[in-house]
Design a protein around this motif. Structure first.
Motif, short mmCIF file in Angstrom:
data_model
loop_
_atom_site.label_atom_id
_atom_site.label_comp_id
_atom_site.label_asym_id
_atom_site.label_seq_id
_atom_site.Cartn_x
_atom_site.Cartn_y
_atom_site.Cartn_z
N PHE A 160 7.38 -37.37 -33.59
CA PHE A 160 6.88 -36.43 -32.61
C PHE A 160 7.61 -36.51 -31.28
CE2 PHE A 160 3.65 -34.23 -34.77
CZ PHE A 160 3.07 -35.09 -35.68
N ASN A 173 -3.93 -40.67 -24.23
CA ASN A 173 -3.56 -39.62 -23.29
C ASN A 173 -3.96 -38.24 -23.79
OD1 ASN A 173 -2.35 -41.44 -21.51
ND2 ASN A 173 -0.37 -41.30 -22.54
N ALA A 174 -3.73 -37.98 -25.08
CA ALA A 174 -4.07 -36.67 -25.61
C ALA A 174 -5.58 -36.49 -25.63
CB ALA A 174 -3.49 -36.51 -27.02
N ALA A 225 0.56 -35.90 -33.38
CA ALA A 225 1.49 -36.10 -32.26
C ALA A 225 1.44 -37.49 -31.64
CB ALA A 225 1.30 -35.05 -31.17
N ALA A 226 0.60 -38.37 -32.17
CA ALA A 226 0.61 -39.77 -31.73
C ALA A 226 0.66 -39.89 -30.21
CB ALA A 226 1.78 -40.51 -32.36
N GLY A 227 -0.16 -39.12 -29.54
CA GLY A 227 -0.16 -39.14 -28.08
C GLY A 227 -1.00 -40.26 -27.51
N GLY A 228 -1.68 -41.00 -28.40
CA GLY A 228 -2.55 -42.06 -27.93
C GLY A 228 -3.73 -41.50 -27.16
N PHE A 248 -3.81 -40.23 -34.93
CA PHE A 248 -2.40 -40.59 -34.88
C PHE A 248 -1.47 -39.57 -35.53
CE2 PHE A 248 0.36 -43.56 -33.19
CZ PHE A 248 1.28 -44.06 -34.10
N HIS A 304 4.59 -36.52 -24.29
CA HIS A 304 5.09 -37.85 -24.58
C HIS A 304 4.37 -38.39 -25.81
CE1 HIS A 304 4.90 -42.31 -24.26
NE2 HIS A 304 6.18 -42.14 -24.06
N SER A 305 5.13 -38.83 -26.78
CA SER A 305 4.53 -39.37 -28.00
C SER A 305 5.03 -40.78 -28.26
CB SER A 305 4.89 -38.49 -29.19
OG SER A 305 4.45 -39.09 -30.39
#
Lengths: 405, 399
Positions: free
Chosen positions: A78, B154-155, B149-152, B146, A72-73
């Motif tokens: 993405f 969470n990544a 993959a801009a996963g915030g 950022f 999820h992005s």
């Protein structure tokens, strides 16, 4: 509806990573005071607070601490491409970095190799590759989009009358281009090598004279909406290169070909490429300018040629700025003296046209945007980066020696 | 390190006086709101006044924790809310905002810089707030996170969770146990956004977010506010409002910068002095409110605050029950995993619940006979690790 691109914002300090990645180089900031290697990019040394931070090449290996796959992005680009692989790597150089992860990387813990390349926004990003394989983004379907791989793409080579143009066409076919249009200004004239290429099923010879506005516009109207990659190889034949001291008309002819030729091409082909890139993935991807190292600093024995190359370089920077929002890479290839008719009188080492062609295709497959193929070009780049003014003085000395005029 | 100070020295001169916490308030959380952050601050302030019986003009100190107050900071809020203060602070430290605000407010009141300090964490949440905030969260995030993959967060926490699992043998069932217990606690808390029990099956098979993290390992961003008052003990007694004492507290930021990956936080360096100043052992703690942005961080906080050794977290989780009536009550109102994360308010959630439990003013299920509670602060992942760490040991006023 604008084309989604990866996040493009970067601080000024972070653009140092992009500048190195443009050449395919992996560099990090090093403090000249205390030697600490740092990342993320910053304004002052994390250890001693000195602001003498310089971008330097680093050991490109590290330990993959952890990998993840993002499902999820929060970013449009993405979110259309998840699941996306990421790596957290502890570099041998010191810092811990976040990188895109090649699908062939083994699971953590393992050793990996780190590279810096340009993403679809043209910004530098780090990538983790398997340790014992060559860097290859084209064999990972997700990373492939960061490259301008000619495979399965349609390419226009603007001038097939030279050995460089022909070598490029051959190399592009070898790389899997779906079709190659070869521009040819003097229709009806027999050019060695061109007939053989024209017979290839994927090749089409098309009339194109970049010094003639109508010719450029006509071809743009006919094939412009199908061109994925444009490679501008147009250059003056040997007999028309002019030394220092030649008149204004001679200089104008060089500009007509090298600067205004590019300008005409950009007007006729760039808008359609941008439009196609915005509407479909995997379409228009690159514009290549085969330039000369003399674009950086004037080489007096080829003075007006140098000036026209400098003009073309400046224009290509505008073109790059215009193409970036469409995710199209503008690649500049700065060739040194070539092993062909044009530079016959220059001493070796000289670049063979086939080697130049290979370097261009390699640049497309690697997604880099500034290419300096061969020893002379690499040395020229090193001297220019160290001090453009010193290089200028060195070149002005060639005027006194002057056995090439 | 703060300990309990004597209010008056031998000459009878006024010296540092003991400050206490009171009036735990919550502005009910909503998933999305059309209101701006000031609305949530106003609701919180209003509740602090009605709860304490004070007038707005009695508030002479204000500490603000918020991300969505921008372009304003605390100073703009004074005019917006019509408060005149002698002490003002803005603490945008996310999950550490509450503990840090508490520490600043204690000193302000102890030294006489303020009489009544209101500490409020509040954030709104518009439909695209979270996404919009990620790209501009920090310079390092913009440059080095950022674009990937801009996963915030969470990544970032997927990396930590995966590494922790590999390093220490934790399983997803271990983390699931925490989430399930907290959900059970949340069912007894009226302001929790999650209203249904969570089963292990649902937890294990939830939508993948960033391997190995799935949906129920993640908080739900929302809008809301949490707050409390800090005042001198004598003032609280005079007002007749229930209060809790702050036995000790600590904070440390950018601890262990050379750790390749974050498996520990600043608490490791501060816990001995924390418990020493509080005059208690970890075993005296009756409940813990960890900053649970992800279950792995709750486990790390429990290790670092002395409840078990590093790496023994999984075993600790397996041996204990973390519901309010269990052997180790954890996040007794549900934690942000089940209540929701209202921006900086999440940094106050644990403190507010701690005050409620220790003053008998519970909205969630009560921990029986609770004398001491521990509230933990953590957060601000500006790059690859949470930079802030903090903790506060609170006590029942008669403990």
């Amino acid at each position: 509806m604008t084309l989604p691109l990866p996040p493009i914002a970067r601080s000024r300090a972070a653009l140092g990573l992009t500048a190195a990645a443009a050449l395919g180089r992996f560099e990090l900031q090093v403090c000249e005071q205390c030697g600490k290697v740092q990342y993320p990019p910053r304004e002052s040394c994390e250890r001693c607070l000195s602001d003498a931070l310089r971008w330097r090449a680093q050991a490109d290996t590290g330990e993959l601490l952890s990998g993840t796959v993002v499902h999820h992005s929060h970013d449009r680009y993405f979110s259309e491409r998840v699941p996306w692989r990421l790596a957290l790597v502890r570099l041998d150089a010191g810092p811990t970095v976040l990188a895109h992860r090649h699908e062939r990387c083994p699971p953590a813990p393992c050793r990996v190799r780190i590279g810096a390349r340009l993403d679809k926004s043209g910004q530098g990003v780090l990538l983790a590759f398997p340790l014992d394989e060559d860097f290859n983004m084209t064999n990972d379907p997700k990373l492939c989009e960061m490259t301008c791989d000619p495979k399965s793409h349609a390419v226009l080579v603007t001038d097939g009358s030279t050995r460089v143009g022909q070598a490029l066409a051959r190399e592009l076919l070898e790389a899997g281009a779906s079709r190659v249009w070869i521009g040819f200004a003097e229709v009806g004239k027999q050019v060695p090598g061109l007939a053989e290429l024209a017979a290839h099923s994927k090749v089409a010879l098309v009339p194109l004279d970049v010094t003639d506005a109508r010719s450029v516009t006509k071809l743009g109207g006919e094939i412009g909406s199908e061109v994925d990659i444009l490679v501008n190889t147009a250059e003056a034949p040997h007999s028309e290169r002019h030394p220092a001291g030649a008149g204004v008309d001679a200089a104008r002819a060089e500009m007509e070909l090298n600067y205004f030729g590019l300008l005409r091409l950009s007007h006729a082909f760039a808008p359609a490429m941008r439009l196609r890139a915005a509407s479909a993935q995997g379409g228009a991807s690159a514009w290549v300018n085969v330039l000369s190292i003399y674009a950086l600093t004037n080489y007096p024995p080829q003075a007006s040629f140098s000036a026209s190359q400098a003009a073309a370089l400046s224009l290509s920077q505008l073109l790059r700025a215009q193409m970036t929002p469409a995710g199209i890479r503008v690649v500049n290839v700065f060739a040194g003296p070539l092993d062909d008719e044009r530079d016959r009188s220059l001493p070796p080492p000289k670049l063979k046209p086939a080697a130049l062609a290979k370097a261009v295709v390699n640049a497309l497959q690697s997604g880099i945007e500034d290419c300096y193929p061969g020893e002379i070009a690499q040395e020229w780049l090193a001297r220019w980066r160290e001090s453009p003014k010193v290089l200028e003085r060195e070149m002005s000395q060639t005027l006194e020696v002057g056995n090439h005029g | 390190m703060t300990g309990v100070k004597r209010a008056v020295n031998r000459q009878g001169a006024r010296t540092l006086r003991e400050a206490v916490v009171a009036a735990p308030v919550t502005v009910p959380y909503v998933r999305h709101s059309i209101r701006g952050a000031p609305w949530f601050f106003a609701r919180a302030l209003s509740q602090l006044l009605s709860d304490s019986g004070l007038e707005k003009s009695d508030i002479d100190g204000l500490s603000v924790g918020s991300f969505t107050l921008a372009p304003d900071t605390a100073i703009g809020l004074t005019q917006h809310l019509g408060v005149t203060v002698r002490w003002l602070d803005h603490i945008p430290f996310g999950g550490a905002s509450g503990v840090v605000a508490l520490r600043r407010a204690l000193r302000a009141v102890e030294s006489g810089d303020a009489e009544i300090a209101a500490c409020i964490g509040a954030d709104t949440n518009h439909v695209d707030s979270f996404r919009a905030s990620l790209g501009s969260f920090s310079g390092f995030a913009r440059d080095a996170v950022f674009p990937y993959a801009a996963g915030g967060p969470n990544a970032s926490f997927a990396f930590l969770t995966s590494y922790y699992m590999r390093e220490f043998g934790a399983t997803r069932e271990d983390f699931g146990k925490i989430c399930i217990a907290q959900r059970d606690n949340a069912l007894g808390y009226p302001h929790a956004l999650f209203k249904r029990p969570l089963t292990l099956d649902e937890y294990l098979n939830a939508r993948p977010i960033a391997d190995p993290i799935r949906l129920f390992d993640c908080v739900m961003p929302c809008a809301g506010a949490e707050g409390f008052l800090v005042m001198a003990r004598a003032r609280a007694e005079a007002l007749g409002i229930p209060f809790a004492t702050v036995r000790a507290s600590c904070e440390r930021h950018n601890a262990f910068p050379d750790d390749p990956i974050q498996m520990r936080g600043g608490w490791v360096l501060d816990r001995d002095r924390l418990y020493g100043a509080a005059g208690i052992e970890p075993s005296d703690i009756d409940f813990v409110q960890t900053y649970d942005d992800y279950p792995v961080m709750s486990v790390i906080q429990l290790e670092d605050l002395g409840f078990c050794a590093k790496g023994e977290g999984p075993d600790f989780i397996r041996r204990h029950s973390m519901t309010t009536d269990g052997s180790f009550p954890l996040n007794t109102s549900g934690g942000q995993l089940s209540v929701g994360q209202a921006g900086c308010a999440a940094g106050f959630l644990g403190l507010v619940e701690t005050i409620r439990q220790l003053t008998g003013r519970n909205l969630a299920r009560e921990v029986p006979n609770a004398r001491f509670g521990l509230a933990v602060g953590f957060g601000m992942i500006t790059y690859d690790r949470g930079l802030c760490s903090g903790a506060a040991v609170l006590g029942r006023s008669d403990a």
